[in-house]
Design a protein around this motif. Structure first.
Motif, mmCIF file in Angstrom:
data_model
loop_
_atom_site.group_PDB
_atom_site.id
_atom_site.type_symbol
_atom_site.label_atom_id
_atom_site.label_comp_id
_atom_site.label_asym_id
_atom_site.label_seq_id
_atom_site.Cartn_x
_atom_site.Cartn_y
_atom_site.Cartn_z
ATOM 1 N N ALA A 92 0.842 -1.212 0.000
ATOM 2 C CA ALA A 92 0.000 0.000 0.000
ATOM 3 C C ALA A 92 0.868 1.249 0.000
ATOM 4 O O ALA A 92 0.570 2.231 -0.706
ATOM 5 N N ILE A 93 1.944 1.242 0.783
ATOM 6 C CA ILE A 93 2.855 2.395 0.820
ATOM 7 C C ILE A 93 3.503 2.617 -0.542
ATOM 8 O O ILE A 93 3.578 3.753 -1.045
ATOM 9 N N ILE A 94 3.952 1.540 -1.175
ATOM 10 C CA ILE A 94 4.611 1.670 -2.484
ATOM 11 C C ILE A 94 3.635 2.210 -3.534
ATOM 12 O O ILE A 94 3.956 3.141 -4.280
ATOM 13 N N ALA B 224 0.924 9.246 -5.684
ATOM 14 C CA ALA B 224 0.944 10.638 -5.217
ATOM 15 C C ALA B 224 2.067 11.419 -5.888
ATOM 16 O O ALA B 224 1.873 12.585 -6.278
ATOM 17 N N ARG B 225 3.232 10.788 -6.057
ATOM 18 C CA ARG B 225 4.373 11.487 -6.666
ATOM 19 C C ARG B 225 4.212 11.560 -8.180
ATOM 20 O O ARG B 225 4.508 12.591 -8.794
ATOM 21 N N ARG B 226 3.736 10.485 -8.804
ATOM 22 C CA ARG B 226 3.602 10.445 -10.264
ATOM 23 C C ARG B 226 2.534 11.400 -10.761
ATOM 24 O O ARG B 226 2.725 12.093 -11.779
ATOM 25 N N TYR C 131 8.274 10.549 0.994
ATOM 26 C CA TYR C 131 7.228 10.595 -0.040
ATOM 27 C C TYR C 131 5.946 9.858 0.368
ATOM 28 O O TYR C 131 4.965 9.858 -0.385
ATOM 29 N N ILE C 132 5.952 9.244 1.526
ATOM 30 C CA ILE C 132 4.761 8.506 1.961
ATOM 31 C C ILE C 132 3.661 9.485 2.359
ATOM 32 O O ILE C 132 3.871 10.356 3.217
#
Length: 539
Positions: free
Chosen positions: A175-177, A183-185, A315-316
């Motif tokens: 889930a974190i990955i 969110a970053r992409r 980034y999480i």
């Protein structure tokens, strides 16, 4: 594998507790290593846990990080003292409804505390109280952040569905990955660990001793004791679960010493409280861990992950951590056990509800203290209810044969002898029953026999009661006989208190038959003495 499982949980527990993420990570490394190295369970995995979130957050808000480190150090010393004092076996028998009451309460508080990040609500400072939190949520719900809510729901969905594919890699990590990449992409406008905490330092912390003074120690005794008790309960529960999975047996006192040592060093390196973690311990066992080496490797693996991949933690999304903690809270709640206890014994249900309500609406420390006191009182009431005193010669003067006296059909008791029987423990809660029944005797007998075959234990108050009866008998010229004293503990207490000497060894018998024969001898001697006294008076 356990190191991978521990990574997201250590971060989530630290942030939820009101401290920076690296404190949770290094606590998992330092405390996790020591719990495996010196603890009493071969497969126990330690680190920060959800049970500590509420108490740690409260200590940080009231006393700051320095106060938390000091309280953790004090709690570690308390745990070591508990282990040295052989209290491990006692703590294991804390009432189950009490444990479910405060763990369910903690679960509800954790769930409530995560809705702010889970829904992306723009609340500057979340109220500390349970009711205040929900009132604030109601007022700010119209400002719900759809992106944060979607990430939270996605996190929960991944964690629930991922085990259908494999149990080897934890759903929380997947889930974190996924959510961090999305969110970053997609440049989603959601709060992350980096945007809240800035740069996260992954330099191994230096050893430092917190400043200790009597004023600080006095005000932190209560939270430190709560941390110690909570850590002891959870670690021993985890060890018991592990024993059931492996067929091994842990040493509860050594486990407490190990937990205490881990918390002392966690505090010295600026960490937070740690204890045995049931989920991580179970993961360790399911992946083949059978020796402390697995726990040591878990800590070293986590350290390697932190040092070489820690920069990606920033980034999480905070909403992802909220989703993870919502699942943790649900697992902690043990809803099936909660409702099962509610349907059972009323005393257990009362302990459960009171502990739960105090945890949610008042304070975890108060909940544990009052819950323990309530459980003790209800236990005493139960013990009192099974303690009885019977006047066996009240009506017929005949006592029927029982299984332990097969040689006689009936005991024909002389009308100058009264027989009472005590059933159950003779302790301070039941002693008054004995006094009340003794008062029912309308005339003073020559001999008073007290059957004690079912008296399993006696305390100081019970001994005092026997002394008062003996004193009463001596004052009124009555001979006291204690029959069927089978319990070693009861006999030891009679010896220590000198009651055995005062009553006379011949008047403390191992069987009722001997007591009846003893009564016959005493009556005969009294009769002969009366004749002699009469003749002397006549002369």
């Amino acid at each position: 594998m356990v190191g991978i499982v521990a990574l997201p949980l250590a971060i989530a527990f630290a942030i939820a507790s009101g401290v920076s993420p690296e404190k949770g990570l290094f606590t998992a490394v330092i405390a996790g290593f020591l719990i495996s190295a010196v603890g009493g369970s071969k497969v126990q995995i330690g680190g920060p846990t959800g049970a500590f979130i509420v108490i740690v957050y409260g200590v940080v808000q009231s006393y700051g990080i320095t106060g938390l480190i000091t309280a953790t150090l004090m709690a570690g010393c308390m745990l070591i003292a508990m282990g040295i004092g052989k209290l491990g076996s006692i703590i294991r028998f804390i009432p189950y409804p009490l444990i479910i009451g405060f763990t369910s309460g903690i679960a509800l508080i954790i769930f409530s505390s995560q809705l702010k990040d889970g829904l992306g609500l723009p609340i500057a400072e979340l109220p500390a109280g349970f009711a205040g939190k929900w009132q604030s949520y109601w007022q700010h719900f119209k400002y719900l952040d759809v992106y944060a809510a979607v990430i939270t729901v996605l996190t929960i969905a991944v964690m629930l569905l991922w085990p259908a594919f494999t149990h080897k890699i934890p759903g929380s990590l997947i889930a974190i990955i996924i959510t961090s990449w999305l969110a970053r992409r997609l440049h989603l406008p959601v709060e992350t660990i980096g945007s809240r905490f800035g740069t996260v330092s992954y330099k191994f912390p230096a050893l430092s001793l917190p400043r200790l003074d009597m004023a600080t120690i006095q005000k932190l005794v209560q939270p430190a004791f709560t941390i110690a008790l909570l850590g002891a309960i959870e670690s021993l529960l985890s060890a018991v679960v592990a024993d059931g999975m492996t067929g091994d047996e842990h040493d509860s006192n050594t486990e407490l010493i190990g937990q205490g040592t881990a918390n002392v060093f966690s505090a010295l390196f600026g960490g937070i409280p740690a204890t045995g973690a049931i989920a991580r311990t179970a993961t360790n066992i399911k992946n083949g861990g059978r020796t402390p080496v697995a726990g040591l490797i878990h800590a070293l693996s986590l350290l390697a992950i932190v040092l070489f991949a820690g920069q990606w933690v920033v980034y999480i999304p905070m909403a992802t951590l909220a989703g993870i903690l919502i699942i943790v809270a649900y697992n902690m709640s043990e809803l099936s056990n909660f409702f099962a206890i509610l349907k059972g014994n009323r005393s257990d249900a009362a302990i459960l509800l009171i502990t739960f309500a105090l945890t949610v609406f008042v304070d975890l420390t108060v909940a544990i203290e009052i819950g323990m006191i309530l459980a003790a009182f209800l236990f005493m009431r139960t013990m009192i209810s099974i303690s009885h005193v019977k006047w066996l010669t009240e009506k017929t003067g005949i006592i029927a044969q029982d299984q332990q006296t097969e040689a006689l059909n009936h005991y024909k008791i002389n009308d100058r002898v009264e027989v009472f029987e005590i059933t159950g423990p003779l302790f301070f809660g039941a002693a008054y029953k004995f006094k009340e029944v003794i008062k029912l005797i309308e005339r003073s007998p020559e001999i008073l026999i007290i059957r004690m075959r079912h008296v399993s234990m006696i305390d100081g108050t019970g001994i005092k009661t026997i002394k008062e009866i003996h004193r009463y008998c001596r004052h009124h010229g009555i001979k006291l006989v204690l029959a069927e004293v089978y319990s070693v503990q009861v006999m030891d207490e009679l010896k220590k208190s000198r009651l055995l000497f005062a009553i006379g060894k011949a008047n403390v018998t191992g069987s009722f038959e001997v007591a009846v024969n003893r009564a016959t001898i005493i009556l005969r001697d009294n009769f002969l003495l009366a004749i002699v006294h009469s003749e002397e008076t006549a002369q």
